[in-house]
Design a protein around this motif. Structure first.
Motif, PDB file in Angstrom:
ATOM      1  N   LEU A   1       5.600   5.780  19.991  1.00 28.39           N
ATOM      2  CA  LEU A   1       5.230   4.467  19.459  1.00 28.39           C
ATOM      3  C   LEU A   1       5.438   4.394  17.950  1.00 28.39           C
ATOM      4  O   LEU A   1       5.856   3.353  17.419  1.00 28.39           O
ATOM      5  N   LEU A   2       5.141   5.472  17.246  1.00 24.91           N
ATOM      6  CA  LEU A   2       5.365   5.496  15.800  1.00 24.91           C
ATOM      7  C   LEU A   2       6.855   5.383  15.489  1.00 24.91           C
ATOM      8  O   LEU A   2       7.267   4.649  14.574  1.00 24.91           O
ATOM      9  N   GLN A   3       7.678   6.101  16.231  1.00 24.74           N
ATOM     10  CA  GLN A   3       9.122   6.031  16.009  1.00 24.74           C
ATOM     11  C   GLN A   3       9.662   4.656  16.372  1.00 24.74           C
ATOM     12  O   GLN A   3      10.508   4.095  15.647  1.00 24.74           O
ATOM     13  N   GLN A   4       9.171   4.081  17.462  1.00 27.37           N
ATOM     14  CA  GLN A   4       9.620   2.744  17.857  1.00 27.37           C
ATOM     15  C   GLN A   4       9.211   1.694  16.837  1.00 27.37           C
ATOM     16  O   GLN A   4       9.938   0.709  16.623  1.00 27.37           O
ATOM     17  N   ALA A   5       8.067   1.905  16.181  1.00 32.74           N
ATOM     18  CA  ALA A   5       7.624   0.966  15.144  1.00 32.74           C
ATOM     19  C   ALA A   5       8.533   1.024  13.927  1.00 32.74           C
ATOM     20  O   ALA A   5       8.590   0.056  13.146  1.00 32.74           O
TER      21      ALA A   5
ATOM     22  N   LEU B   1       0.825  -1.202   0.000  1.00 35.49           N
ATOM     23  CA  LEU B   1       0.000   0.000   0.000  1.00 35.49           C
ATOM     24  C   LEU B   1       0.867   1.263   0.000  1.00 35.49           C
ATOM     25  O   LEU B   1       1.956   1.278   0.565  1.00 35.49           O
ATOM     26  N   ASP B   2       0.321   2.305  -0.626  1.00 35.31           N
ATOM     27  CA  ASP B   2       1.030   3.579  -0.685  1.00 35.31           C
ATOM     28  C   ASP B   2       0.695   4.505   0.474  1.00 35.31           C
ATOM     29  O   ASP B   2       1.515   5.329   0.890  1.00 35.31           O
ATOM     30  N   LEU B   3      -0.528   4.399   0.967  1.00 36.98           N
ATOM     31  CA  LEU B   3      -1.019   5.337   1.980  1.00 36.98           C
ATOM     32  C   LEU B   3      -1.988   4.624   2.903  1.00 36.98           C
ATOM     33  O   LEU B   3      -2.879   3.902   2.443  1.00 36.98           O
ATOM     34  N   VAL B   4      -1.808   4.794   4.202  1.00 38.67           N
ATOM     35  CA  VAL B   4      -2.773   4.323   5.191  1.00 38.67           C
ATOM     36  C   VAL B   4      -3.393   5.550   5.844  1.00 38.67           C
ATOM     37  O   VAL B   4      -2.688   6.417   6.365  1.00 38.67           O
ATOM     38  N   PHE B   5      -4.722   5.598   5.787  1.00 40.31           N
ATOM     39  CA  PHE B   5      -5.501   6.709   6.334  1.00 40.31           C
ATOM     40  C   PHE B   5      -6.373   6.173   7.460  1.00 40.31           C
ATOM     41  O   PHE B   5      -6.813   5.024   7.442  1.00 40.31           O
ATOM     42  N   SER B   6      -6.639   7.017   8.427  1.00 44.29           N
ATOM     43  CA  SER B   6      -7.615   6.660   9.462  1.00 44.29           C
ATOM     44  C   SER B   6      -8.116   7.941  10.116  1.00 44.29           C
ATOM     45  O   SER B   6      -7.361   8.902  10.269  1.00 44.29           O
ATOM     46  N   LYS B   7      -9.367   7.925  10.490  1.00 40.99           N
ATOM     47  CA  LYS B   7      -9.961   9.108  11.131  1.00 40.99           C
ATOM     48  C   LYS B   7     -10.749   8.679  12.360  1.00 40.99           C
ATOM     49  O   LYS B   7     -11.773   8.007  12.256  1.00 40.99           O
ATOM     50  N   GLU B   8     -10.219   9.058  13.526  1.00 39.70           N
ATOM     51  CA  GLU B   8     -10.881   8.782  14.800  1.00 39.70           C
ATOM     52  C   GLU B   8     -11.226   7.309  14.978  1.00 39.70           C
ATOM     53  O   GLU B   8     -12.327   6.962  15.408  1.00 39.70           O
ATOM     54  N   ALA B   9     -10.267   6.421  14.675  1.00 39.13           N
ATOM     55  CA  ALA B   9     -10.480   4.985  14.876  1.00 39.13           C
ATOM     56  C   ALA B   9      -9.457   4.374  15.819  1.00 39.13           C
ATOM     57  O   ALA B   9      -9.761   3.396  16.514  1.00 39.13           O
ATOM     58  N   PHE B  10      -8.258   4.921  15.875  1.00 43.36           N
ATOM     59  CA  PHE B  10      -7.204   4.319  16.689  1.00 43.36           C
ATOM     60  C   PHE B  10      -7.554   4.340  18.174  1.00 43.36           C
ATOM     61  O   PHE B  10      -7.056   3.512  18.934  1.00 43.36           O
ATOM     62  N   LEU B  11      -8.393   5.269  18.605  1.00 44.60           N
ATOM     63  CA  LEU B  11      -8.736   5.345  20.028  1.00 44.60           C
ATOM     64  C   LEU B  11      -9.476   4.105  20.512  1.00 44.60           C
ATOM     65  O   LEU B  11      -9.560   3.856  21.716  1.00 44.60           O
ATOM     66  N   HIS B  12     -10.007   3.300  19.590  1.00 43.41           N
ATOM     67  CA  HIS B  12     -10.679   2.059  19.974  1.00 43.41           C
ATOM     68  C   HIS B  12      -9.698   0.895  20.146  1.00 43.41           C
ATOM     69  O   HIS B  12     -10.108  -0.190  20.561  1.00 43.41           O
ATOM     70  N   VAL B  13      -8.423   1.106  19.791  1.00 43.84           N
ATOM     71  CA  VAL B  13      -7.421   0.037  19.795  1.00 43.84           C
ATOM     72  C   VAL B  13      -6.541   0.165  21.037  1.00 43.84           C
ATOM     73  O   VAL B  13      -5.909   1.205  21.254  1.00 43.84           O
ATOM     74  N   GLY B  14      -6.475  -0.897  21.825  1.00 49.56           N
ATOM     75  CA  GLY B  14      -5.661  -0.851  23.029  1.00 49.56           C
ATOM     76  C   GLY B  14      -4.173  -0.962  22.753  1.00 49.56           C
ATOM     77  O   GLY B  14      -3.372  -0.208  23.297  1.00 49.56           O
ATOM     78  N   ASP B  15      -3.779  -1.904  21.897  1.00 46.39           N
ATOM     79  CA  ASP B  15      -2.369  -2.154  21.616  1.00 46.39           C
ATOM     80  C   ASP B  15      -1.925  -1.337  20.404  1.00 46.39           C
ATOM     81  O   ASP B  15      -1.838  -1.837  19.278  1.00 46.39           O
ATOM     82  N   LYS B  16      -1.654  -0.074  20.638  1.00 45.56           N
ATOM     83  CA  LYS B  16      -1.275   0.805  19.527  1.00 45.56           C
ATOM     84  C   LYS B  16       0.117   0.503  18.998  1.00 45.56           C
ATOM     85  O   LYS B  16       0.403   0.730  17.815  1.00 45.56           O
ATOM     86  N   ALA B  17       0.991  -0.032  19.829  1.00 46.30           N
ATOM     87  CA  ALA B  17       2.324  -0.404  19.353  1.00 46.30           C
ATOM     88  C   ALA B  17       2.210  -1.470  18.273  1.00 46.30           C
ATOM     89  O   ALA B  17       2.858  -1.384  17.217  1.00 46.30           O
TER      90      ALA B  17
ATOM     91  N   PRO C   1      -7.704   6.183  24.609  1.00 50.80           N
ATOM     92  CA  PRO C   1      -6.839   7.164  23.944  1.00 50.80           C
ATOM     93  C   PRO C   1      -5.439   7.225  24.539  1.00 50.80           C
ATOM     94  O   PRO C   1      -5.239   7.029  25.734  1.00 50.80           O
ATOM     95  N   ALA C   2      -4.474   7.501  23.666  1.00 47.04           N
ATOM     96  CA  ALA C   2      -3.096   7.747  24.087  1.00 47.04           C
ATOM     97  C   ALA C   2      -2.852   9.249  24.106  1.00 47.04           C
ATOM     98  O   ALA C   2      -3.695  10.045  23.685  1.00 47.04           O
ATOM     99  N   SER C   3      -1.688   9.645  24.570  1.00 44.91           N
ATOM    100  CA  SER C   3      -1.288  11.049  24.499  1.00 44.91           C
ATOM    101  C   SER C   3      -0.510  11.286  23.214  1.00 44.91           C
ATOM    102  O   SER C   3      -0.063  10.341  22.547  1.00 44.91           O
ATOM    103  N   SER C   4      -0.307  12.539  22.871  1.00 44.15           N
ATOM    104  CA  SER C   4       0.473  12.888  21.691  1.00 44.15           C
ATOM    105  C   SER C   4       1.898  12.351  21.812  1.00 44.15           C
ATOM    106  O   SER C   4       2.458  11.810  20.844  1.00 44.15           O
ATOM    107  N   GLU C   5       2.487  12.495  22.985  1.00 39.41           N
ATOM    108  CA  GLU C   5       3.855  12.028  23.192  1.00 39.41           C
ATOM    109  C   GLU C   5       3.943  10.513  23.040  1.00 39.41           C
ATOM    110  O   GLU C   5       4.895   9.992  22.436  1.00 39.41           O
ATOM    111  N   GLU C   6       2.956   9.805  23.563  1.00 36.88           N
ATOM    112  CA  GLU C   6       2.959   8.347  23.442  1.00 36.88           C
ATOM    113  C   GLU C   6       2.843   7.921  21.980  1.00 36.88           C
ATOM    114  O   GLU C   6       3.558   7.009  21.531  1.00 36.88           O
ATOM    115  N   CYS C   7       1.959   8.578  21.235  1.00 32.99           N
ATOM    116  CA  CYS C   7       1.816   8.230  19.825  1.00 32.99           C
ATOM    117  C   CYS C   7       3.099   8.497  19.056  1.00 32.99           C
ATOM    118  O   CYS C   7       3.531   7.674  18.232  1.00 32.99           O
ATOM    119  N   ARG C   8       3.720   9.634  19.321  1.00 39.88           N
ATOM    120  CA  ARG C   8       4.970   9.964  18.628  1.00 39.88           C
ATOM    121  C   ARG C   8       6.038   8.909  18.927  1.00 39.88           C
ATOM    122  O   ARG C   8       6.714   8.406  18.019  1.00 39.88           O
TER     123      ARG C   8
END
Length: 255
Positions: free
Chosen positions: A180-184, A109-125, A171-178
């Motif tokens: 987790l994305l970098q760790q991924a 895939l070239d692009l993954v989009f999502s709008k207000e869905a990740f807050l339902h997911v516990g394991d964001k990592a 929901p996670a915090s902005s810092e947590e998301c940042r």
């Protein structure tokens, strides 16, 4: 049992427009994707709801193919009708998926989009790592999600909203998301806080709900459901104004 019964979906469409379950309608979808080349790309929408964003991505932004997924089959049936009505059923495919590993090939895939869905997911990592897996090198994650503000656990506005919300959120915090994305493994990770924008919009929408849209919203549900929803919207608006709930754009690029 669905967390999005028909009357709830109808009320949100009255607020945001046909096919939309979350703030901002088509304009906010374009804002999430601002500056990203979408035309001719293969796109995955995670948590597509009833398909409004996918119409924007396919018809207005020119994606070659959109695969839109959700866990709720009732929402997907509505989404298929949305896409058909908009004339993009040939370029948008809707799939029901189960929580867990995304059923897509590596680097497909070239692009993954999502709008207000990740807050339902516990394991964001795990989610972010799996999104990285399905993106091709140079592919982009562009999403918006409800994040929690600093100290929200002690916020009375947050507590009041949590007690009235009818759907599950983690929901996670902005810092947590940042982090987790970098760790991924994502690079060029960024977050863009949209709290000020939505605080004003939420207040405007609440005034409409309690005023000009009142009878239409009652007709779409019932007086009791309407009154309960007004209480929840008041609590949500207060939580946003207090900074406990912060809609935020998330981006990252696969190396």
């Amino acid at each position: 049992m669905t967390e999005y019964p028909d009357h709830f979906v109808r009320r949100l469409e009255i607020l945001w427009g046909d096919g939309f379950l979350s703030p901002g309608g088509p304009a906010e979808v374009r804002e999430i994707l601002r500056g990203i080349a979408v035309e001719g790309r293969r796109v995955l929408d995670i948590g597509c709801g009833i398909g409004g964003p996918d119409v924007v991505i396919a018809r207005d932004l020119g994606a070659a193919q959109v695969t839109a997924c959700d866990v709720d089959e009732a929402l997907l049936e509505r989404a298929r009708r949305t896409a058909s009505k908009a004339g993009v059923a040939d370029r948008v495919t809707f799939r029901r998926i189960s929580p867990g590993r995304l059923p897509f090939e590596d680097a497909s895939l070239d692009l993954v989009f999502s709008k207000e869905a990740f807050l339902h997911v516990g394991d964001k990592a795990a989610l972010f790592a799996d999104i990285l897996r399905v993106l091709r090198p140079g592919g982009v994650l562009a999403a918006s999600d409800w994040l929690r503000g600093a100290g929200c656990e002690s916020s009375p506005e947050w507590t009041a909203y949590q007690q009235l919300a009818t759907y599950t959120i983690v929901p996670a915090s902005s810092e947590e998301c940042r982090d987790l994305l970098q760790q991924a493994g994502f690079i060029h990770v960024s977050t863009r806080d949209r709290n000020a924008w939505y605080a004003d919009l939420a207040a405007e929408q609440l005034a409409l709900i309690e005023g000009p849209l009142r009878e239409q919203l009652i007709a779409a549900s019932s007086p009791a459901i309407y009154e309960g929803w007004v209480r929840m919207r008041r609590a949500q608006t207060a939580a946003v104004k207090a900074g406990a709930m912060r809609p935020t754009h998330l981006r990252g690029v696969k190396p």
